[in-house]
Scaffold this motif. Structure first.
Motif, short mmCIF file in Angstrom:
data_model
loop_
_atom_site.label_atom_id
_atom_site.label_comp_id
_atom_site.label_asym_id
_atom_site.label_seq_id
_atom_site.Cartn_x
_atom_site.Cartn_y
_atom_site.Cartn_z
N TYR A 1 38.27 2.41 3.03
CA TYR A 1 39.20 1.67 3.86
C TYR A 1 38.78 0.21 3.88
N GLU A 7 34.85 -3.64 3.23
CA GLU A 7 35.21 -2.28 2.85
C GLU A 7 34.33 -1.35 3.66
N ALA A 9 32.74 2.43 4.32
CA ALA A 9 32.44 3.69 3.66
C ALA A 9 33.36 4.79 4.19
N GLU A 10 33.68 5.73 3.34
CA GLU A 10 34.63 6.79 3.69
C GLU A 10 34.12 7.67 4.82
N LYS A 11 32.81 7.88 4.89
CA LYS A 11 32.24 8.79 5.88
C LYS A 11 30.98 8.20 6.50
N ILE A 51 40.80 4.04 10.40
CA ILE A 51 39.73 4.28 9.43
C ILE A 51 39.41 5.76 9.35
N SER A 52 39.30 6.41 10.48
CA SER A 52 39.00 7.83 10.66
C SER A 52 37.59 8.21 10.19
N GLY A 53 37.21 9.42 10.53
CA GLY A 53 35.92 9.96 10.11
C GLY A 53 34.76 9.67 11.02
N ARG A 95 27.52 4.02 9.71
CA ARG A 95 28.62 3.86 8.75
C ARG A 95 28.36 2.57 7.99
#
Length: 100
Positions: A1, A7, A9-11, A51-53, A95
């Motif tokens: 995201y 940027e 990180a995804e998780k 963003i989520s996670g 994160r």
């Protein structure tokens, strides 16, 4: 995201870490990954639903890279958005971010 000029990180990393371990883990990803600054962390908090996670448990504290008064590290509660200073040995969530 991507948000602003970073940027995200995804998780999260799978386990809570102390500040130094969190800093090292982000940097070990290479390619400019790092702990977010306190301002970047607040931006992540403000956009956490997009963003989520992020963890949803009570007292979901995340580390920033900022140091306060030479002894404390700044972190943020993703439950209510407050930022505070704590000793680096406490385990919090992590994160990674990087500039793009």
């Amino acid at each position: 995201y991507k948000i602003g000029n970073i940027e995200v990180a995804e998780k999260d990393f799978p386990n809570k870490m102390n500040w130094q371990s969190a800093k090292d883990a982000c940097e070990s990803l290479g390619n400019g990954w790092r702990l977010p600054t306190k301002d970047e962390l607040n931006l992540l908090y403000q956009n956490k639903d997009k963003i989520s996670g992020f963890t949803t448990i009570e007292y979901s504290y995340y580390w920033s890279s900022d140091v306060y008064d030479g002894v404390y590290r700044v972190n943020q509660d993703f439950d209510n958005g407050s930022q505070f200073n704590d000793r680096e040995h406490n385990p919090f969530y992590v994160r990674a971010v990087r500039a793009f």
